[in-house]
Design a protein around this motif. Structure first.
Motif, PDB file in Angstrom:
ATOM      1  N   ARG A 215       0.068  -0.572  -7.314  1.00 22.05           N
ATOM      2  CA  ARG A 215       0.269   0.714  -6.641  1.00 22.05           C
ATOM      3  C   ARG A 215      -1.076   1.419  -6.535  1.00 22.05           C
ATOM      4  N   MET A 216      -1.663   1.428  -5.318  1.00 22.80           N
ATOM      5  CA  MET A 216      -2.945   2.090  -5.120  1.00 22.80           C
ATOM      6  C   MET A 216      -2.779   3.533  -4.665  1.00 22.80           C
ATOM      7  N   ASP A 217      -1.509   3.943  -4.393  1.00 24.51           N
ATOM      8  CA  ASP A 217      -1.298   5.336  -4.002  1.00 24.51           C
ATOM      9  C   ASP A 217      -1.353   6.270  -5.201  1.00 24.51           C
ATOM     10  N   LEU A 218      -1.376   5.707  -6.424  1.00 25.78           N
ATOM     11  CA  LEU A 218      -1.492   6.498  -7.649  1.00 25.78           C
ATOM     12  C   LEU A 218      -2.894   6.271  -8.214  1.00 25.78           C
ATOM     13  N   GLY A 221      -5.238   3.795  -9.518  1.00 24.85           N
ATOM     14  CA  GLY A 221      -4.582   2.525  -9.243  1.00 24.85           C
ATOM     15  C   GLY A 221      -3.742   2.096 -10.431  1.00 24.85           C
TER      16      GLY A 221
END
Length: 284
Positions: A215-218, A221
């Motif tokens: 999850r790179m939206d957090l 990463g």
């Protein structure tokens, strides 16, 4: 005309009529057979064409399956080659790590011995200093024993100078050993940077895992690993991420469950990105 002649004429007429009927029937039968033969020929030609098309499709399918099998075999051979190379590199790194750990342990033991010796010499110097001070007090209180006190003072000063020289020598040896330790630690740090070894995690157990999700939206990463408390994973453990012989970066465990854990990305190699399916290990 005689009756016999009439009979022959009638018989000839009957035979002629019968032959004509037979000829008509035979002609009709022959025409029907020609029509049926033409239909069968057309039907067989159509069927042969269909079979030819099916055979062509089967040949194409067989060739595609053969190509796919060859590609899978080549991919399998490549993966096996990369796996053997990775195993060899890992074994070499483990041997070098063990050697460095042995050198570090020996140096720490030597430093401890020198620290003990320095403490003993320092204690001896303190005792000599106290003796000198006591002698000075005795000299002040007993002028009659001044010569003896001065002699004792010179002896104490000589002992102090000897102790100070010994301490200086021991401190110089200690500095040399500390320089050696610093050099080895620098070498270990360099090797860790080159080969991706986490020297701060040498006490971590050897745990291997796979990346389940990224999850790179957090920021910065987040990744999910397929190991957890059941595999002795603890919060703060550091995993190095790689794919084959490609080192990608490092993640740190934040939350641990029974059979999985989540970790934040603490660093990646320039040009690389951590993906689902990558491998991760506490020791590589």
């Amino acid at each position: 005309m005689s009756p016999i002649g009439r009979i022959f004429i009638v018989l000839n007429l009957i035979l002629a009529a019968g032959f004509l009927a037979w000829a008509s029937f035979s002609l009709a039968t022959a025409e029907n057979w020609k029509v049926r033969h033409g239909d069968l020929t057309t039907e067989m030609e159509d069927r042969v064409a269909e079979l030819d098309n099916e055979i062509s499709d089967l040949v194409v399918t067989r060739n595609k399956l053969t190509d796919d099998e060859r590609s899978r075999r080549e991919e399998r051979d490549l993966v096996n080659t990369q796996l053997e190379r990775a195993k060899s590199d890992l074994a070499s790194l483990n041997r070098e790590k063990e050697q460095l750990l042995g050198d570090l342990t020996a140096i720490r033991g030597t430093l401890k011995d020198f620290d003990d010796t320095i403490r003993q010499v320092t204690a001896a110097k303190d005792r000599a200093t106290e003796q000198m001070q006591e002698m000075e007090r005795e000299r002040n209180s007993a002028r009659s024993a001044q010569q003896s006190a001065e002699t004792a003072q010179r002896d104490a000063e000589d002992a102090q100078r000897s102790a100070e020289l010994l301490v200086a020598d021991l401190q110089a040896d200690r500095e040399r050993l500390q320089d050696r330790l610093s050099m080895l630690e620098t070498r270990m740090t360099t090797l860790a940077a080159v080969y991706g070894i986490d020297t701060s995690g040498l006490e971590q157990p050897d745990i291997n895992a796979s990346i389940l999700d990224v999850r790179m939206d957090l920021a910065p990463g987040l990744v999910m690993l397929n190991v957890g408390e059941d595999q002795d994973v603890r919060r703060g453990y550091v995993f190095d991420v790689y794919n084959g012989n490609t080192y990608k970066g490092r993640v740190r465990v934040e939350n641990v469950e029974a059979s999985m854990c989540s970790a934040t990305i603490v660093g990646t190699v320039d040009g690389s990105s951590i993906q689902r399916g990558d491998r991760a290990s506490t020791h590589i």
